[in-house]
Design an enzyme around this catalytic site. Structure first.
Site, PDB file in Angstrom:
ATOM      1  CG  ASP A  65      -1.880   1.155   1.262  1.00  0.00           C
ATOM      2  OD1 ASP A  65      -1.817   2.016   0.354  1.00  0.00           O
ATOM      3  OD2 ASP A  65      -2.693   1.212   2.205  1.00  0.00           O
ATOM      4  N   GLY A  88       3.910   4.923 -14.283  1.00  0.00           N
ATOM      5  CA  GLY A  88       3.066   5.313 -15.401  1.00  0.00           C
ATOM      6  C   GLY A  88       1.830   6.078 -14.984  1.00  0.00           C
ATOM      7  NE  ARG A  90      -5.463  10.988 -15.840  1.00  0.00           N
ATOM      8  CZ  ARG A  90      -6.643  11.523 -16.092  1.00  0.00           C
ATOM      9  NH1 ARG A  90      -6.823  12.830 -15.936  1.00  0.00           N
ATOM     10  NH2 ARG A  90      -7.663  10.778 -16.475  1.00  0.00           N
ATOM     11  N   GLY A 130      -6.410   9.881 -21.901  1.00  0.00           N
ATOM     12  CA  GLY A 130      -6.216   9.505 -23.294  1.00  0.00           C
ATOM     13  C   GLY A 130      -5.792   8.057 -23.402  1.00  0.00           C
ATOM     14  CG  HIS A 131      -7.021   4.831 -23.663  1.00  0.00           C
ATOM     15  ND1 HIS A 131      -6.309   4.079 -22.751  1.00  0.00           N
ATOM     16  CD2 HIS A 131      -8.207   5.112 -23.078  1.00  0.00           C
ATOM     17  CE1 HIS A 131      -7.044   3.906 -21.659  1.00  0.00           C
ATOM     18  NE2 HIS A 131      -8.198   4.521 -21.823  1.00  0.00           N
ATOM     19  CG  ASP A 132      -2.115   3.320 -29.377  1.00  0.00           C
ATOM     20  OD1 ASP A 132      -0.981   2.850 -29.274  1.00  0.00           O
ATOM     21  OD2 ASP A 132      -2.616   3.590 -30.496  1.00  0.00           O
ATOM     22  CB  ILE A 133      -7.059   5.632 -30.573  1.00  0.00           C
ATOM     23  CG1 ILE A 133      -7.604   5.978 -31.957  1.00  0.00           C
ATOM     24  CG2 ILE A 133      -7.973   6.152 -29.469  1.00  0.00           C
ATOM     25  CD1 ILE A 133      -8.909   5.267 -32.267  1.00  0.00           C
ATOM     26  CG  ASP A 160      -0.860   1.720 -25.498  1.00  0.00           C
ATOM     27  OD1 ASP A 160      -0.880   2.918 -25.188  1.00  0.00           O
ATOM     28  OD2 ASP A 160      -1.842   0.973 -25.336  1.00  0.00           O
TER      29      ASP A 160
END
Length: 383
Positions: A65, A88, A90, A130-133, A160
Site C-alpha cells: 500500500d 506510469g 498521470r 487519453g489512450h493510444d488512439i 502504447d
C-alpha cells in the site's frame, strides 16, 4: 543464463500497458525487477489478469500500500538500491504519493527515474485522459494509416508499445549508462505522443523531399503502390507484397505470369490500374498456392498469418520467436544476444503469497517484513 542486463535493478510501480511492457523487456533480458502492486488486482481489462497478463512476466511482485507511510518508506528503501524506477501515473500522482523524482533522487542520486505518460509531463494536455488512439491522432501518424476513405485503428501498437514502452526502455538504459559514467541520475520523460512522432521520422523526410502526398493510399508505403500492399486470394486469405526494388518487382511479376514490360513502378498515375491487374491474378488461387509459387524467391511475397498461424510458421519456429508458458503462447524475448542470450521468461504470477524471500533479495530484513504486514502496509496475496 543471466541475460545481458544481469545486475541491473529496477523498481516498477505497477500500471497498465506501456510501462509494464518496458519492465517486461528489461526483465526478459536479465534485469532484476520488483513490481509494487496494490492490494487489489487491476481489473480495467477483466480478461487480462493473472496468467493471462503476459506483460507481467519475468518478475516478482509484492502487494504494498503506497499510501501507507510504511509502504512508502519500503518503496523508497527499494528505490535506494535500484538503478531505475518505472511509473506510469498521470503527472503529479507520484509526487502526491511521496514518490516523485525529488524524493526518489534524494534517496538515490544515481537513479534513472522513468515516467510513462501519453502526453508527457508538460503541455496543455498533460493532465488529460487519453489512450493510444488519441496519442497517435495528435502525432500525425493515425491520419496516414488506412484506405483512402478513412483512417483505421492500427491496434494499440504504435503509441502504447512502439512509441511508449520501447522508448521508455531505451531511455532508462541510456540514463543508467549516463549515471554509471557521471554518478548522476535523471528523469526520463517518455510520452507516447512524442514517441509516435519519432517513429514517423522517415515519412517526414519523404514529405520534405516532396515524395509523400498527404492522402492515404497515394504513396509508396501506405498501400498506394501496387507493388507494396495486400492482395486477397481465392480462399479469402491475404498475401503481403513488398516488391519495391526493381529485381524484386521483376520476381513478383514473373511469379504471377505477367509481362514486366507492361508495368512501370515510377508511373504513379498507373498504380491503380496495375493494382487491379495484380488483384485479379491473386484472386484466382488460394493463399497456399501463392506461398508455394513465391517460396525461395526474392519477390517479397508473404502470407498474412493470423495469431494462431504465426507461431507455427517455419521461420518463426526455427528461431523460437514464440514460446509456451503454462499452455499460453508468448512472444519470445527480443532482440537476440549471442554471448548473453535472454533466459527463458518466467510466467506471469500474482504478488507472492509470502514476500519475505523476494524482499530479502533487495536487502529488506525478514523481521521488518513481519512488521510491514502487521501494520497493513504489506499484504499477503491469497493462494
Amino acid at each position: 543464463m543471466a541475460g545481458v542486463l544481469d545486475g541491473v535493478k529496477v523498481v516498477e510501480l505497477a500500471g497498465l500497458g506501456p510501462a509494464p511492457f518496458a519492465a517486461m523487456m528489461l526483465a526478459d533480458h536479465g534485469a532484476q525487477v520488483i513490481r509494487l502492486q496494490g492490494k487489489a488486482p487491476r481489473r480495467a481489462i477483466p480478461s487480462i489478469d493473472g496468467p493471462q497478463d503476459i506483460l507481467a512476466r519475468g518478475r516478482d511482485a509484492i502487494a504494498v500500500d503506497l499510501k501507507h507511510p510504511e509502504g512508502r518508506a519500503l518503496a523508497l528503501d527499494l528505490i535506494a538500491g535500484a538503478d531505475a524506477l518505472i511509473e506510469g501515473f498521470r503527472p503529479g500522482v507520484a509526487e502526491r504519493l511521496g514518490l516523485g523524482p525529488a524524493a526518489c533522487l534524494a534517496r538515490n542520486p544515481r537513479l534513472a527515474y522513468g515516467r510513462m505518460t501519453g502526453w508527457g509531463q508538460s503541455g496543455p494536455l498533460a493532465q488529460s485522459a487519453g489512450h493510444d488512439i488519441n496519442y497517435i491522432a495528435l502525432s500525425g501518424v493515425l491520419a496516414a494509416i488506412g484506405p483512402a476513405e478513412r483512417p483505421v485503428v492500427p491496434l494499440n501498437l504504435v503509441g502504447d508499445f512502439a512509441g511508449g514502452g520501447m522508448m521508455l526502455a531505451f531511455g532508462l538504459l541510456a540514463a543508467i549508462l549516463n549515471a554509471r559514467a557521471t554518478g548522476r541520475g535523471q528523469v526520463v520523460d517518455a510520452a507516447m505522443t512524442d514517441g509516435a512522432a519519432l517513429i514517423s521520422a522517415m515519412i517526414h523526410g519523404f514529405r520534405a523531399a516532396g515524395a509523400w502526398q498527404d492522402r492515404r493510399e497515394a504513396n509508396l508505403l501506405d498501400g498506394g503502390a501496387y507493388f507494396y500492399g495486400l492482395y486477397e486470394c481465392a480462399d479469402g486469405g491475404f498475401v503481403a507484397v513488398g516488391a519495391i526494388e526493381p529485381q524484386f518487382h521483376a520476381a513478383l511479376l514473373a511469379g504471377l505470369g505477367l509481362e514486366a514490360g507492361q508495368f512501370d513502378q515510377a508511373d504513379q498515375a498507373g498504380w491503380a490500374a496495375a493494382r487491379a491487374r495484380l488483384a485479379a491474378v491473386f484472386a484466382t488461387r488460394p493463399r497456399a498456392h501463392w506461398e508455394a509459387v513465391f517460396a525461395g524467391t526474392d519477390a517479397c511475397v508473404s502470407p498474412v498469418l493470423d495469431w494462431a498461424e504465426a507461431p507455427r510458421h517455419p521461420q518463426n519456429a526455427e528461431r523460437h520467436a514464440f514460446t509456451t508458458l503454462h499452455g499460453m503462447t508468448h512472444p519470445a524475448p527480443a532482440p537476440r544476444f549471442d554471448r548473453t542470450p535472454a533466459p527463458p521468461p518466467a510466467p506471469p504470477r500474482p504478488p507472492v503469497t509470502a514476500p519475505g524471500d523476494t524482499l530479502a533479495a533487495w536487502g529488506i530484513a525478514r523481521d521488518r517484513v513481519a512488521d510491514l504486514e502487521a501494520s497493513g502496509a504489506l499484504h499477503r496475496w491469497p493462494d
